[in-house]
Design a protein around this motif. Structure first.
Motif, PDB file in Angstrom:
ATOM      1  N   PHE A   4       1.828   4.014   6.166  1.00 25.50           N
ATOM      2  CA  PHE A   4       2.644   2.849   6.251  1.00 25.50           C
ATOM      3  C   PHE A   4       2.021   2.376   5.215  1.00 25.50           C
ATOM      4  N   ASP A   5       1.200   3.122   3.598  1.00 25.23           N
ATOM      5  CA  ASP A   5       1.735   2.695   2.129  1.00 25.23           C
ATOM      6  C   ASP A   5       2.588   1.902   1.316  1.00 25.23           C
ATOM      7  N   GLY A   6       4.216   3.048   2.467  1.00 26.33           N
ATOM      8  CA  GLY A   6       5.070   2.798   1.638  1.00 26.33           C
ATOM      9  C   GLY A   6       5.697   0.793   2.474  1.00 26.33           C
ATOM     10  N   ILE A   7       5.436   0.892   3.413  1.00 23.61           N
ATOM     11  CA  ILE A   7       6.138  -0.579   3.951  1.00 23.61           C
ATOM     12  C   ILE A   7       4.708  -1.912   3.486  1.00 23.61           C
ATOM     13  N   LEU A   8       3.712  -1.688   2.790  1.00 19.39           N
ATOM     14  CA  LEU A   8       3.386  -2.240   2.937  1.00 19.39           C
ATOM     15  C   LEU A   8       3.823  -3.934   1.816  1.00 19.39           C
ATOM     16  N   ASP A  28      14.495  -1.866   0.820  1.00 21.30           N
ATOM     17  CA  ASP A  28      14.394  -0.487   0.206  1.00 21.30           C
ATOM     18  C   ASP A  28      14.451   0.415   1.051  1.00 21.30           C
ATOM     19  N   ASN A  29      15.374   0.167   1.880  1.00 19.51           N
ATOM     20  CA  ASN A  29      16.017   1.846   2.858  1.00 19.51           C
ATOM     21  C   ASN A  29      14.756   2.130   3.478  1.00 19.51           C
ATOM     22  N   ARG A  30      13.920   1.550   4.151  1.00 16.00           N
ATOM     23  CA  ARG A  30      12.836   1.841   4.220  1.00 16.00           C
ATOM     24  C   ARG A  30      12.856   1.057   6.154  1.00 16.00           C
ATOM     25  N   TYR A  31      12.139   2.397   7.141  1.00 17.24           N
ATOM     26  CA  TYR A  31      12.336   2.114   8.387  1.00 17.24           C
ATOM     27  C   TYR A  31      10.587   2.634   8.997  1.00 17.24           C
ATOM     28  N   LEU A  32      10.869   1.955  10.221  1.00 19.29           N
ATOM     29  CA  LEU A  32       9.223   2.267  10.935  1.00 19.29           C
ATOM     30  C   LEU A  32       9.772   2.462  12.023  1.00 19.29           C
ATOM     31  N   PHE A  33       9.370   2.976  13.093  1.00 22.62           N
ATOM     32  CA  PHE A  33       9.736   3.162  14.568  1.00 22.62           C
ATOM     33  C   PHE A  33       9.037   3.213  14.810  1.00 22.62           C
ATOM     34  N   VAL A  46       9.534   5.802   6.685  1.00 25.40           N
ATOM     35  CA  VAL A  46      11.122   6.968   6.749  1.00 25.40           C
ATOM     36  C   VAL A  46      11.408   6.076   5.473  1.00 25.40           C
ATOM     37  N   PRO A  47      11.654   6.618   4.428  1.00 21.74           N
ATOM     38  CA  PRO A  47      10.556   7.617   4.144  1.00 21.74           C
ATOM     39  C   PRO A  47       9.160   7.424   4.273  1.00 21.74           C
ATOM     40  N   GLU A  48       8.646   8.049   4.140  1.00 17.73           N
ATOM     41  CA  GLU A  48       6.862   8.369   4.679  1.00 17.73           C
ATOM     42  C   GLU A  48       6.296   7.989   3.514  1.00 17.73           C
TER      43      GLU A  48
END
Length: 48
Positions: A4-8, A28-33, A46-48
């Motif tokens: 989850f570092d990409g969404i911190l 930044d077009n980051r998704y967490l499903f 996404v993206p990881e």
């Protein structure tokens, strides 16, 4: 968790709710499903 570092520190823009699933959309077009499968929570970013 490195997964989850990409969404911190990213701003949460929207939350979409479907049956047994949440989709969190961040800057930044980051998704967490987040899904409920077999009584357990599963997540994918996404993206990881």
């Amino acid at each position: 968790m490195a997964k989850f570092d990409g969404i911190l520190q990213k701003a949460l823009l929207t939350v979409e709710e479907k049956e047994n699933e949440l989709t969190l959309v961040f800057a930044d077009n980051r998704y967490l499903f987040i899904k409920l499968e077999g009584g357990k929570l599963k997540s994918e970013s996404v993206p990881e």
